[in-house]
Design an enzyme around this catalytic site. Structure first.
Site, PDB file in Angstrom:
ATOM      1  N   SER A 141      54.434  62.776  73.044  1.00 19.53           N
ATOM      2  CA  SER A 141      54.317  64.219  72.938  1.00 19.53           C
ATOM      3  C   SER A 141      52.954  64.848  73.120  1.00 19.53           C
ATOM      4  O   SER A 141      52.868  66.069  73.183  1.00 19.53           O
ATOM      5  CB  SER A 141      54.906  64.677  71.609  1.00 19.53           C
TER       6      SER A 141
ATOM      7  N   SER B 198      56.781  66.929  72.872  1.00 16.23           N
ATOM      8  CA  SER B 198      57.014  68.108  72.075  1.00 16.23           C
ATOM      9  C   SER B 198      55.810  69.061  72.016  1.00 16.23           C
ATOM     10  O   SER B 198      55.931  70.161  71.480  1.00 16.23           O
ATOM     11  CB  SER B 198      57.394  67.689  70.645  1.00 16.23           C
TER      12      SER B 198
ATOM     13  N   LYS C  53      49.585  73.284  67.775  1.00 21.58           N
ATOM     14  CA  LYS C  53      51.042  73.171  67.823  1.00 21.58           C
ATOM     15  C   LYS C  53      51.651  73.675  66.519  1.00 21.58           C
ATOM     16  O   LYS C  53      51.104  73.431  65.427  1.00 21.58           O
ATOM     17  CB  LYS C  53      51.403  71.706  68.058  1.00 21.58           C
TER      18      LYS C  53
END
Length: 469
Positions: A179, A155, A80
């Protein structure tokens, strides 16, 4: 053959590389080809690591030379884009950080590299990692590979989409309230949010509120979660929350000394839950019962007294806003997207309400502690609904209209309490979308929930299903 490689799990790829049936170069090239083929539609990848092929060639030379190999030797992984990667862009989903290249790896990235993993690419996220859909001004919106009109979540939505679409076998996401577990549920992969502090957050932004943030593995199999967690866990001397030295055995699936005591819940305390999701939780509970475990409906009164999402909102806003103010200070409006604007516009929590929320969080911890005196595992939904359409603001669940933040109703209690939670697929909606369940354990009990998950994986009705991209 390429599709066989790109939909293999990391454990299988590592074994094929170790036994010289595949080369790291073949594996990395297959994933780069897959990215080129499908990412234009999915938009999960924001940066391809330019050194991936060179690293693969070095890994291949090590195999041929008979050198000692790490457990992930030659296996590509993605990260990420809020997690620092040395020499590779880490732009945090914002034009404010456009062109930012860290000098050092985050601890979690360094540990996967030390295990032999090869950094392949960085994945998309919402601005500042703050929202439940992965969209930003810098790299745009990620799409769900099961249905491009739907979100892969946030996220860590780019990470979930990349793994589900065969662009990566293994990745790292972060989790403030949902997330890693929510995006896994929206794309049908697996993920683990370990006990708070088990994996250091060093090299990840934003750090505030540190007591709720986690970094964890996302993958295609339970054994991959276990293997990755075995490499990621343990203090690094830099993150003061990461102090646990409780050992972890990467082996999963062995019979425990006694049958697991499992309680399942679909509420109350989570908000409304879609019927298909509730049925999937019950089906998973029955599957564990069918494997000889002790299963019954559970109950945690503390979740009914204090709605965890409300408690979380009163606490985290006050702690995150200073970081957002600092990041956006003096920046033009065109560089600030709706995620940061929303955070900065939220009213401050009064000191009285903040203290009351802290006390509510303590009651929730006590409530879970009481539950885990009698049970080993809690089985719940991850999300109240399967993956939703892009851009919506509300959900209608069983006739009740709720704010989109209610997606976090069953996941955020684990961030408030620091408990470990695992997300895995066990069902399919009428529209063909994945439905995941969440397995929760007591503090430091990752081995227990990984074992329970391996049992469910073995009897799962949805094993080896992949998007048709």
């Amino acid at each position: 053959m390429t599709r066989d490689i790109t939909f293999s799990d990391a454990t299988a790829l590592a074994e094929l590389i170790r036994t010289k049936q595949l080369s790291p170069v073949e594996v990395v090239r297959a994933h780069l080809d897959r990215i080129e083929a499908v990412d234009p539609e999915v938009n999960a990848i924001v940066t391809v690591a330019q050194g991936a092929l060179a690293a693969a060639k070095q890994a291949e030379a090590a195999v041929m030379a008979g050198e000692e190999l790490g457990p992930l030797h030659g296996v590509p992984f993605t990260v990420k884009d809020s997690i620092d990667t040395a020499g590779v862009l880490t732009q945090r989903g914002s034009p404010i950080f456009k062109g930012r290249v860290p000098d050092t790896d985050a601890t979690s990235v360094a540990r996967l590299k030390k295990a032999g993993g090869i950094l392949l690419a960085k994945t998309n996220l919402p601005e500042f990692s703050y929202w439940i859909e992965s969209d930003n001004l810098l790299s745009g919106r990620s799409n769900n590979p099961w249905d491009l009109d739907r979100t892969p979540g946030g996220s860590s939505g780019g990470e979930s989409a990349a793994i589900a679409a065969g662009m990566s076998p293994l990745g790292l996401g972060t989790d403030l309230a949902i997330s890693v577990r929510g995006p896994a549920a929206q794309t049908g992969i697996v993920s683990l949010k370990a006990t708070h502090g088990r994996v250091p957050m060093t090299g990840i932004w934003p750090r505030a509120p540190r007591r709720f943030w986690h970094v964890g593995p996302m993958a295609r199999s339970i054994r991959d979660l276990s293997l990755a967690f075995s490499q990621l866990s343990g203090p690094d001397g830099l993150d003061a929350f990461s102090t646990s030295t409780v050992p972890f055995d990467a082996g999963v699936g062995a019979s425990p000394d006694r049958k697991l005591r499992v309680g399942w819940m679909v509420g109350p305390g989570f908000g409304p839950i879609d019927t298909e999701v509730a049925e999937t939780v019950r089906a998973a509970a029955e599957a564990l019962r069918g494997e000889g475990h002790l299963v019954e409906e559970g109950h945690i009164p503390a979740l009914e007294r204090d709605f965890a999402l409300d408690v979380f909102n009163k606490l985290h806003v006050m702690e995150m806003k200073p970081a957002f103010r600092e990041a956006t200070a003096g920046r033009p409006d065109g560089e600030i997207y709706k995620m940061a604007r929303t955070m900065l516009s939220l009213p401050d929590t009064s000191m009285e309400d903040f203290v009351a929320a802290e006390q509510a969080a303590e009651r929730l911890r006590d409530g879970y502690a009481a539950y885990f005196r009698d049970y080993d595992v809690l089985l719940t939904p991850v999300l109240p609904v399967p993956a939703h359409k892009h851009g919506i603001q509300e959900l209608v669940v069983k006739g009740e209209t709720v704010d989109l933040t209610y997606l976090q109703g069953a996941t955020v209690p684990l961030n408030l309490t620091g408990l470990p939670g695992l997300s895995m697929r066990f069902g399919t909606s009428r529209e063909g979308l994945p439905i995941n369940v969440q397995l929760v354990g007591s503090w430091q009990a990752e081995t227990t929930i990984l074992h329970a998950a391996s049992v469910l994986e073995r009897v799962s009705p949805v094993r080896d299903l992949h998007p048709s991209l």
